[in-house]
Design an enzyme around this catalytic site. Structure first.
Site, mmCIF file in Angstrom:
data_model
loop_
_atom_site.group_PDB
_atom_site.id
_atom_site.type_symbol
_atom_site.label_atom_id
_atom_site.label_comp_id
_atom_site.label_asym_id
_atom_site.label_seq_id
_atom_site.Cartn_x
_atom_site.Cartn_y
_atom_site.Cartn_z
ATOM 1 N N TYR A 275 0.998 -1.080 0.056
ATOM 2 C CA TYR A 275 0.047 -0.101 -0.051
ATOM 3 C C TYR A 275 0.832 1.301 -0.123
ATOM 4 C CZ TYR A 275 -4.235 -2.729 0.141
ATOM 5 O OH TYR A 275 -5.148 -3.769 -0.248
ATOM 6 N N ARG B 12 1.658 1.944 -3.724
ATOM 7 C CA ARG B 12 0.339 2.429 -4.172
ATOM 8 C C ARG B 12 0.099 3.910 -3.730
ATOM 9 N NH1 ARG B 12 1.250 -1.596 -5.567
ATOM 10 N NH2 ARG B 12 1.754 -0.584 -7.303
ATOM 11 N N GLN C 292 -15.700 2.119 -6.490
ATOM 12 C CA GLN C 292 -14.912 0.800 -5.876
ATOM 13 C C GLN C 292 -13.251 1.209 -5.793
ATOM 14 O OE1 GLN C 292 -16.184 -2.809 -7.584
ATOM 15 N NE2 GLN C 292 -16.824 -1.400 -9.109
ATOM 16 N N HIS D 1 -14.835 1.042 -1.040
ATOM 17 C CA HIS D 1 -13.812 0.167 -0.579
ATOM 18 C C HIS D 1 -12.553 0.821 0.072
ATOM 19 C CE1 HIS D 1 -14.899 -3.063 -3.983
ATOM 20 N NE2 HIS D 1 -15.797 -3.047 -2.921
ATOM 21 N N CYS E 270 -6.619 2.178 13.107
ATOM 22 C CA CYS E 270 -6.274 1.102 14.145
ATOM 23 C C CYS E 270 -6.911 -0.039 14.090
ATOM 24 C CB CYS E 270 -6.185 1.868 15.631
ATOM 25 S SG CYS E 270 -5.553 0.684 16.873
ATOM 26 N N CYS F 40 -3.145 3.778 21.561
ATOM 27 C CA CYS F 40 -3.283 2.478 22.195
ATOM 28 C C CYS F 40 -1.951 1.590 21.859
ATOM 29 C CB CYS F 40 -4.451 1.781 22.012
ATOM 30 S SG CYS F 40 -4.558 1.012 20.243
ATOM 31 N N SER G 126 -15.287 -4.940 -13.769
ATOM 32 C CA SER G 126 -15.509 -6.111 -14.470
ATOM 33 C C SER G 126 -16.708 -6.987 -14.265
ATOM 34 C CB SER G 126 -14.140 -7.003 -14.181
ATOM 35 O OG SER G 126 -13.997 -7.147 -12.628
ATOM 36 N N LEU H 127 -14.546 -0.687 -21.421
ATOM 37 C CA LEU H 127 -13.968 -1.359 -22.697
ATOM 38 C C LEU H 127 -14.393 -2.633 -23.357
ATOM 39 C CD1 LEU H 127 -9.846 -1.537 -22.247
ATOM 40 C CD2 LEU H 127 -11.163 0.347 -23.672
ATOM 41 N N ALA I 89 -13.312 5.007 -21.073
ATOM 42 C CA ALA I 89 -14.236 5.823 -20.225
ATOM 43 C C ALA I 89 -13.844 7.352 -20.459
ATOM 44 C CB ALA I 89 -13.906 5.733 -18.598
HETATM 45 P P1 NAD Z 1 -11.144 -4.522 -12.440
HETATM 46 O O1 NAD Z 1 -9.935 -4.447 -12.481
HETATM 47 O O2 NAD Z 1 -11.926 -6.214 -12.163
HETATM 48 O O3 NAD Z 1 -11.766 -4.443 -13.992
HETATM 49 C C1 NAD Z 1 -11.589 -3.304 -14.504
HETATM 50 C C2 NAD Z 1 -12.444 -2.972 -15.631
HETATM 51 O O4 NAD Z 1 -12.414 -1.742 -16.440
HETATM 52 C C3 NAD Z 1 -12.454 -4.394 -16.991
HETATM 53 O O5 NAD Z 1 -13.860 -4.640 -17.010
HETATM 54 C C4 NAD Z 1 -11.790 -3.384 -18.175
HETATM 55 O O6 NAD Z 1 -12.343 -3.798 -19.329
HETATM 56 C C5 NAD Z 1 -12.249 -1.909 -17.719
HETATM 57 N N1 NAD Z 1 -11.352 -0.842 -18.507
HETATM 58 C C6 NAD Z 1 -10.211 -1.068 -18.453
HETATM 59 N N2 NAD Z 1 -9.532 0.180 -19.038
HETATM 60 C C7 NAD Z 1 -10.555 0.828 -19.325
HETATM 61 C C8 NAD Z 1 -10.735 2.321 -19.818
HETATM 62 N N3 NAD Z 1 -9.707 2.852 -20.148
HETATM 63 N N4 NAD Z 1 -12.208 2.718 -19.813
HETATM 64 C C9 NAD Z 1 -13.232 2.122 -19.475
HETATM 65 N N5 NAD Z 1 -13.036 0.954 -18.848
HETATM 66 C C10 NAD Z 1 -11.871 0.229 -18.574
HETATM 67 O O7 NAD Z 1 -11.946 -3.540 -11.651
HETATM 68 P P2 NAD Z 1 -13.265 -3.463 -10.496
HETATM 69 O O8 NAD Z 1 -14.396 -4.012 -11.045
HETATM 70 O O9 NAD Z 1 -13.365 -2.008 -10.024
HETATM 71 O O10 NAD Z 1 -12.621 -4.483 -9.201
HETATM 72 C C11 NAD Z 1 -11.459 -4.177 -8.766
HETATM 73 C C12 NAD Z 1 -11.114 -3.959 -7.333
HETATM 74 O O11 NAD Z 1 -10.048 -3.818 -7.108
HETATM 75 C C13 NAD Z 1 -12.215 -2.843 -6.786
HETATM 76 O O12 NAD Z 1 -12.880 -3.331 -5.570
HETATM 77 C C14 NAD Z 1 -10.852 -1.756 -6.332
HETATM 78 O O13 NAD Z 1 -11.227 -1.400 -5.028
HETATM 79 C C15 NAD Z 1 -9.795 -2.613 -6.268
HETATM 80 N N6 NAD Z 1 -8.800 -1.850 -7.263
HETATM 81 C C16 NAD Z 1 -8.706 -0.546 -7.230
HETATM 82 C C17 NAD Z 1 -7.794 0.194 -8.087
HETATM 83 C C18 NAD Z 1 -7.893 1.838 -7.882
HETATM 84 O O14 NAD Z 1 -8.104 2.426 -6.824
HETATM 85 N N7 NAD Z 1 -7.719 2.638 -8.971
HETATM 86 C C19 NAD Z 1 -6.920 -0.302 -8.989
HETATM 87 C C20 NAD Z 1 -7.185 -1.684 -9.088
HETATM 88 C C21 NAD Z 1 -7.899 -2.513 -8.020
#
Ligand code: NAD
Length: 230
Positions: free
Chosen positions: A48, A51, A83, A101, A109, A133, A170, A198, A215
């Site tokens: 993290y 990240r 998310q 999320h 904590c 704590c 996804s 996508l 997007a």
């Molecule tokens: P996922 O990674 O499972 O799916 C991403 C989706 O985005 C795919 O279906 C893909 O086709 C689509 N995609 C890719 N590029 C794109 C674009 N340019 N425009 C539009 N769509 C596009 O993501 P999810 O369903 O959000 O689940 C992932 C989990 O992982 C979430 O719970 C999240 O908390 C976590 N996560 C977060 C981040 C972040 O904060 N940016 C990054 C990775 C994972």
């Protein structure tokens, strides 16, 4: 409005799907579950921290900006639920963002009820401890197997909405992936459900329409800015 990792892809933040189910080359079980944290908290904090370091340098793309503009136009008629743990909606200017999320730049904590707090420090070497704590601190993100934040508020918004748009998700991560079917079952034809991303998501069958593309290219032209409808 529900956004997923795909909305941040054009800003350079990797999605799960990019990595074939891995998150930045890590197994989800290792870095995004309570069991992974219990096994190796230093490794999880390193992940993290990496990240956080990466997110410090990324900028919102036209999709985030379009949603910030939409909020300016229609105010609290827009319920923006993400998310994502990254702060790109806020950096684009969105003010009311529901991070179901959690957030990368917040820490809490494990042991006491001190509220989660903003934090941008990196913890590569040691697992940080609570000043109050002495308990172990953890990222304030929701891991697999944990209950997302503010579910009541989300279901209320689903109850109240007449348009549900999902962007870049996804359709594989629950409970968010189930919102569209919930709407189908509880509100039938009263709500229009649109997916933008996508490729067709796993729950595509439950949407009225899937608009396929990036997007950052689709969202800026998707909404009639006066009414908020696509
Ligand atoms: P996922 O990674 O499972 O799916 C991403 C989706 O985005 C795919 O279906 C893909 O086709 C689509 N995609 C890719 N590029 C794109 C674009 N340019 N425009 C539009 N769509 C596009 O993501 P999810 O369903 O959000 O689940 C992932 C989990 O992982 C979430 O719970 C999240 O908390 C976590 N996560 C977060 C981040 C972040 O904060 N940016 C990054 C990775 C994972």
């Amino acid at each position: 409005m529900l956004t997923g990792a795909g909305i941040s892809a054009e800003s350079g933040v990797k999605t799960f799907r990019d990595g074939g189910g891995l998150w930045e080359e890590h197994r989800i079980e290792d870095v995004a579950t309570p069991e992974g944290f219990a096994r190796d908290p230093r490794m999880v904090w390193r992940f993290y921290s990496e990240r956080r370091k990466q997110a410090a340098g990324v900028r919102p793309n036209p999709a985030h900006l379009a949603l910030a503009q939409l909020e300016q136009r229609i105010g609290d008629r827009l319920f923006l639920c993400t998310q994502n743990v990254d702060p790109l909606h806020e950096r684009a200017g969105s003010r009311a963002v529901h991070h179901m999320h959690g957030e990368l730049f917040r820490t809490r904590c494990e042991s006491c009820d001190r509220p989660a707090f903003e934090e941008d420090r990196l913890h590569f070497e040691q697992v940080p401890r609570c000043e109050g704590c002495g308990g172990r601190l953890r990222p304030n993100v929701v891991w697999f197997g944990e209950i997302p934040f503010g579910m009541e508020r989300i279901y209320q918004a689903l109850e109240d909405c007449d348009l549900f748009v999902t962007v870049g998700s996804s359709g594989a991560v629950h409970p968010a992936a189930g919102f569209v079917s919930h709407l189908r079952q509880t509100r039938g034809g009263l709500v229009r459900c649109v997916y933008v991303g996508l490729e067709r998501p796993e729950n595509a069958y439950a949407f009225d329409e899937c608009r396929l593309g990036k997007a950052g290219e689709l969202l800026p032209t998707l909404f009639d800015v006066e009414t908020g409808t696509p």
